[in-house]
Design a protein around this motif. Sequence first.
Motif, PDB file in Angstrom:
ATOM      1  N   ASN A 176      -1.857 -13.405   0.381  1.00 58.01           N
ATOM      2  CA  ASN A 176      -2.340 -13.717  -0.974  1.00 58.01           C
ATOM      3  C   ASN A 176      -1.611 -12.907  -2.038  1.00 58.01           C
ATOM      4  OD1 ASN A 176      -4.100 -15.084  -2.875  1.00 58.01           O
ATOM      5  ND2 ASN A 176      -4.960 -13.044  -3.216  1.00 58.01           N
ATOM      6  N   HIS A 177      -1.362 -11.636  -1.756  1.00 57.17           N
ATOM      7  CA  HIS A 177      -0.622 -10.839  -2.743  1.00 57.17           C
ATOM      8  C   HIS A 177       0.827 -11.324  -2.865  1.00 57.17           C
ATOM      9  CE1 HIS A 177      -4.039  -8.291  -3.207  1.00 57.17           C
ATOM     10  NE2 HIS A 177      -3.382  -7.373  -3.871  1.00 57.17           N
ATOM     11  N   ASP A 230      -0.496  -5.234   0.808  1.00 56.96           N
ATOM     12  CA  ASP A 230      -0.906  -5.686  -0.528  1.00 56.96           C
ATOM     13  C   ASP A 230      -0.487  -4.655  -1.572  1.00 56.96           C
ATOM     14  OD1 ASP A 230      -2.159  -7.894   0.578  1.00 56.96           O
ATOM     15  OD2 ASP A 230      -4.182  -7.055   0.447  1.00 56.96           O
ATOM     16  N   GLU A 231      -0.826  -3.411  -1.281  1.00 57.75           N
ATOM     17  CA  GLU A 231      -0.479  -2.330  -2.209  1.00 57.75           C
ATOM     18  C   GLU A 231       1.032  -2.250  -2.389  1.00 57.75           C
ATOM     19  OE1 GLU A 231      -1.900   1.378  -0.752  1.00 57.75           O
ATOM     20  OE2 GLU A 231      -3.950   0.686  -0.510  1.00 57.75           O
ATOM     21  N   CYS A 247       2.394  -4.696  -4.852  1.00 56.91           N
ATOM     22  CA  CYS A 247       2.027  -4.368  -6.235  1.00 56.91           C
ATOM     23  C   CYS A 247       2.837  -3.180  -6.749  1.00 56.91           C
ATOM     24  CB  CYS A 247       0.536  -4.055  -6.331  1.00 56.91           C
ATOM     25  SG  CYS A 247      -0.515  -5.486  -6.090  1.00 56.91           S
ATOM     26  N   CYS A 255       2.286   3.406   1.604  1.00 57.01           N
ATOM     27  CA  CYS A 255       1.079   2.703   1.166  1.00 57.01           C
ATOM     28  C   CYS A 255       0.138   2.501   2.348  1.00 57.01           C
ATOM     29  CB  CYS A 255       1.447   1.342   0.586  1.00 57.01           C
ATOM     30  SG  CYS A 255       2.425   1.450  -0.924  1.00 57.01           S
ATOM     31  N   CYS A 256      -1.118   2.232   2.025  1.00 58.60           N
ATOM     32  CA  CYS A 256      -2.108   1.976   3.077  1.00 58.60           C
ATOM     33  C   CYS A 256      -2.081   0.515   3.525  1.00 58.60           C
ATOM     34  CB  CYS A 256      -3.504   2.324   2.580  1.00 58.60           C
ATOM     35  SG  CYS A 256      -3.689   4.048   2.132  1.00 58.60           S
ATOM     36  N   THR A 257      -1.712  -0.378   2.626  1.00 53.02           N
ATOM     37  CA  THR A 257      -1.658  -1.796   2.985  1.00 53.02           C
ATOM     38  C   THR A 257      -0.411  -2.432   2.367  1.00 53.02           C
ATOM     39  OG1 THR A 257      -2.821  -2.644   1.024  1.00 53.02           O
ATOM     40  CG2 THR A 257      -4.197  -1.964   2.882  1.00 53.02           C
TER      41      THR A 257
END
Lengths: 190, 170
Positions: free
Chosen positions: B85-86, B55-56, B59, B51-53
Amino acid sequence: MGMARGEALRAIAQHRGESVVISTMQVVQPWHALSPSPLNMTCIGFMGGASTLGLGIALARPDRRVAVLDGDGSLLMQLGSIATISGAAPANFHHFLFQNGVYETSGSQPIAASERIDFAQMALGAGYRAAYTFDDAGRFREELPGILDEDGPVLIVLKIDLVDEQVEWDAMRVDARDESRTVRRALLGA
Amino acid sequence: MTLPARSVPAQMLLDKLRRCGVRFVVSVPDTHQKSLLALLDGVRDIRTITCCTEDEALCVAMGMWIGGAPCAVMIQHAGLYACVNHLRGVGLDLKAPLFMLIGLLGRDVDKPPRENSGSMVRLAEPLLDTLGIRHYLVDGPEDVHLIEPAYRESLSGELPVAVLIGAATA
């Protein structure tokens, strides 16, 4: 000028079949009103997460079509997700982007580069198999079945009018935690 | 805790992930765990999704849980700070069972993480405590037994659980 959000959603609802559909932001309520289903999942509280939430489901369940109903502001918040999705290359993934050029929830402030940004080009640049842009509901309805037959990942940009239908879905409320369990049970047959 | 923290062989960690039944590793590449990532590159039974982040990554992991595919998230402490936050939204509000391996890059292995001078290492455990997220410290091969119960705890409790990797993997 674009199309009404409701028109675009009705077309998607008509062709969703047994797809898992992840919605976010302004499309959540109308989508739930137009297409109630145990296969609806909502991204609320972690803006930008819809696309990769859908990616996870698509990878876990390659036998099942997954559609993400994203917003332009949301996608910009996690723009790298289009590279992540392209890298994972889920064939069962269709990414609908509702582009109205603003952060509608917070008072319609324009997104960055709202006049110039081209999401279809960005998706193709990231390596999506295909990308389409529609600003006419009739043409979108006509071409949608063929697009859904294509292997993903595919981005479908839908240019949406700012003035939208104000109808019964304003009162819709969803609980994303409950929904996640409902979708899981539906997929796992539990 | 026995100090100094010692490296855990990547093969030992991979064996544990297999014991958990993990089918996917969702990662934002972590220098601290690079030997494990290299090993994962060559295996066919566990697919790594880059993933790039962070957060991703969270998810994707939640989506995989919804779809019934067991997975582990591999990130670095800097990524933990980046995805608060995620982590709150996905892990605490939606109660997704997020099982995370988090590398403490740059740690002074002679000291407990909380006593390290660098804030990235020092604040990792307090941040997880603030969020109410259970965490376990793997400070050497003798701690690897913590991994499988931590994974099961995440799954059965439907909650995020972090395993902190104290020394760079070998």
